[in-house]
Design an enzyme around this catalytic site. Structure first.
Site, PDB file in Angstrom:
ATOM      1  N   TYR A 143       0.831  -1.095   0.058  1.00 20.51           N
ATOM      2  CA  TYR A 143      -0.069   0.091  -0.148  1.00 20.51           C
ATOM      3  C   TYR A 143       0.735   1.289  -0.101  1.00 20.51           C
ATOM      4  O   TYR A 143       0.445   2.269  -0.360  1.00 20.51           O
ATOM      5  CB  TYR A 143      -0.863   0.019   1.087  1.00 20.51           C
ATOM      6  N   LYS A 194       2.872 -15.230   2.041  1.00 18.03           N
ATOM      7  CA  LYS A 194       3.383 -15.993   0.907  1.00 18.03           C
ATOM      8  C   LYS A 194       5.081 -16.322   0.990  1.00 18.03           C
ATOM      9  O   LYS A 194       5.590 -15.746   0.205  1.00 18.03           O
ATOM     10  CB  LYS A 194       2.789 -15.367  -0.545  1.00 18.03           C
ATOM     11  N   ASP A 227      -2.973 -18.042   0.475  1.00 11.52           N
ATOM     12  CA  ASP A 227      -4.070 -18.680  -0.267  1.00 11.52           C
ATOM     13  C   ASP A 227      -4.844 -19.786   0.383  1.00 11.52           C
ATOM     14  O   ASP A 227      -5.823 -19.891   0.113  1.00 11.52           O
ATOM     15  CB  ASP A 227      -3.276 -19.002  -1.892  1.00 11.52           C
ATOM     16  N   ASP A 251      -6.302  -7.192   3.619  1.00 10.55           N
ATOM     17  CA  ASP A 251      -7.290  -6.489   3.007  1.00 10.55           C
ATOM     18  C   ASP A 251      -8.404  -7.633   2.260  1.00 10.55           C
ATOM     19  O   ASP A 251      -9.735  -7.716   2.769  1.00 10.55           O
ATOM     20  CB  ASP A 251      -7.058  -5.444   2.045  1.00 10.55           C
ATOM     21  N   ASP A 255     -12.244  -9.147   4.117  1.00 10.34           N
ATOM     22  CA  ASP A 255     -13.483  -8.959   3.092  1.00 10.34           C
ATOM     23  C   ASP A 255     -14.201 -10.466   3.225  1.00 10.34           C
ATOM     24  O   ASP A 255     -15.438 -10.637   3.374  1.00 10.34           O
ATOM     25  CB  ASP A 255     -13.284  -8.475   2.001  1.00 10.34           C
TER      26      ASP A 255
END
Ligand code: IPM
Ligand code: MG
Length: 370
Positions: A143, A194, A227, A251, A255
């Site tokens: 970001y 990751k 993932d 983020d 959600d």
């Protein structure tokens, strides 16, 4: 009676002002019925600030946010401002608040209210009783990483660049928040990155593991690729207690976790910085949902996520846990009585307006405080 609790309210865009209106009623109620007084100021952020003040967050508003005990934000953004250059978009207002207030720890609880088990798209046994907390790093990573930008190469090809970057202190401070919170809950942390493809992920995993060994070995720690974490969240979310992850994965995972509970319209968040010399922790509270331009101005929005964000402010910034409990139990009661805004209603069921939901909550608060 301390009357010096300062709260800066930034309703923002879209449904922000509507949902904030109902929260203001609860704040007034607290003042009247609980003698909990706030010094409430209001300001502009996002598109509303662009239109009135020429920037998504005026310097004067930034100063007020820095000096407030807590900031409560509605939502930012909308189609009207979509074509603005990147640096002038409504979202930059929110990102500036997060960055300049150094709110590095974003707490996003995903709690499934029993009355809403059927509002989830997942099977009831998968989500019933769900209570997980995502701790998202909020001031670093892709970001804010440099270099960033879009450039045109000599051959006319365009190239977009963002940088995922983390330092060890950035990782350790957010991980510490996750471990501390886990101790007060289910005592489990799952750290997600990751590390199989990203060096910043390798560093993340190593630093979290080191901190765990040094100071938090009493907490159960697992590591999971992001993932896989996304998949596990829909497969069996109750395996998690606290998930700690970076800005971008957080983020997305938050959600996803939000939707497990039936509606984005239910979920609050807190963004916290370090405790300063005066013992104060800078903090911003906001619903996880966005400005929902498709229903803005129609009185359909659910004010509960913003109200629960205010309850988090009571808990984390104002040390008023009892009052936070009161609000949370009023929400549970109102949902239990079947009152629903459209976002949490079963297909074909009767729904109420934003304002009627606010009124129902006030009635319930009256009853509980009687
Ligand atoms: C969120 C939002 C923001 C983000 C946007 C509005 C900048 O999606 O708070 O999750 O990406 O952080
Ligand atoms: Mg988001």
């Amino acid at each position: 009676m301390p009357a010096n609790r300062s709260l800066l309210v930034l309703p923002g865009d879209g449904i922000g002002p509507e949902v904030m209106g109902e929260v203001r009623r609860v704040i007034d109620w607290m003042d009247r019925r609980r003698a909990v007084t706030f010094d409430v100021g209001e300001g502009l952020v996002g598109g509303a600030a662009i239109d009135a003040e020429g920037a998504p967050l005026a310097d004067a508003t930034m100063d007020r946010a820095m000096n407030a005990d807590a900031v409560l934000l509605g939502a930012v953004g909308g189609p009207k401002w979509d074509s603005l250059p990147f640096a002038q978009k409504p979202e930059r207002g929110l990102l500036r608040l997060r960055k300049e207030m150094q709110l590095y720890a974003n707490l996003r609880p995903a709690i499934c209210f029993e009355a809403l088990v059927d509002a989830s798209t997942l099977k009831p046994e998968v989500v019933s009783g769900l209570d997980i907390l995502i701790v998202r790093e909020l001031t670093g990573g892709v970001y804010f990483g440099e270099p960033r930008g879009i450039e045109t190469l000599p051959d006319g090809t365009r190239r977009g660049v963002n940088t995922q970057v983390y330092t060890s202190p950035e990782i350790r401070r957010v991980a510490a928040v996750a471990f501390e919170l886990a101790r007060k809950r289910g005592n489990k942390v799952c750290s997600s990155e990751k590390a199989n493809v990203m060096e910043s992920g390798v560093l993340w995993r190593e630093e979290v593991a080191k901190l765990h060994e040094e100071s938090y070995s009493d907490v159960e720690l697992t590591h999971m690729y992001a993932d896989n974490c996304a998949m596990q969240l829909v497969r069996w979310p109750k395996q998690f207690d606290v998930i700690v992850t970076d800005n971008l994965f957080g983020d997305m995972l938050s959600d996803e976790a939000a939707m497990l509970t039936g509606s984005l319209g239910m979920l609050p968040s807190a963004s916290l910085g370090d405790i300063d010399e005066t013992g104060r922790r800078k903090a911003l509270y906001e619903p996880v949902h966005g400005s929902a331009p498709d229903i803005a101005g129609e009185g359909k929005a659910n004010p509960i996520a913003t109200l629960l964000s205010f309850a988090m402010a009571l808990r984390y910034s104002f040390d008023l846990a009892e009052d936070a409990d009161l609000i949370e139990s009023a929400v549970t009661k109102v949902l239990g009585s079947g009152i629903r805004t459209a976002d949490i209603a079963a297909p074909g069921a009767t729904t109420v307006s934003t304002e009627a939901m606010g009124e129902a909550l006030i009635r319930e608060l009256d009853e509980q405080a009687a």
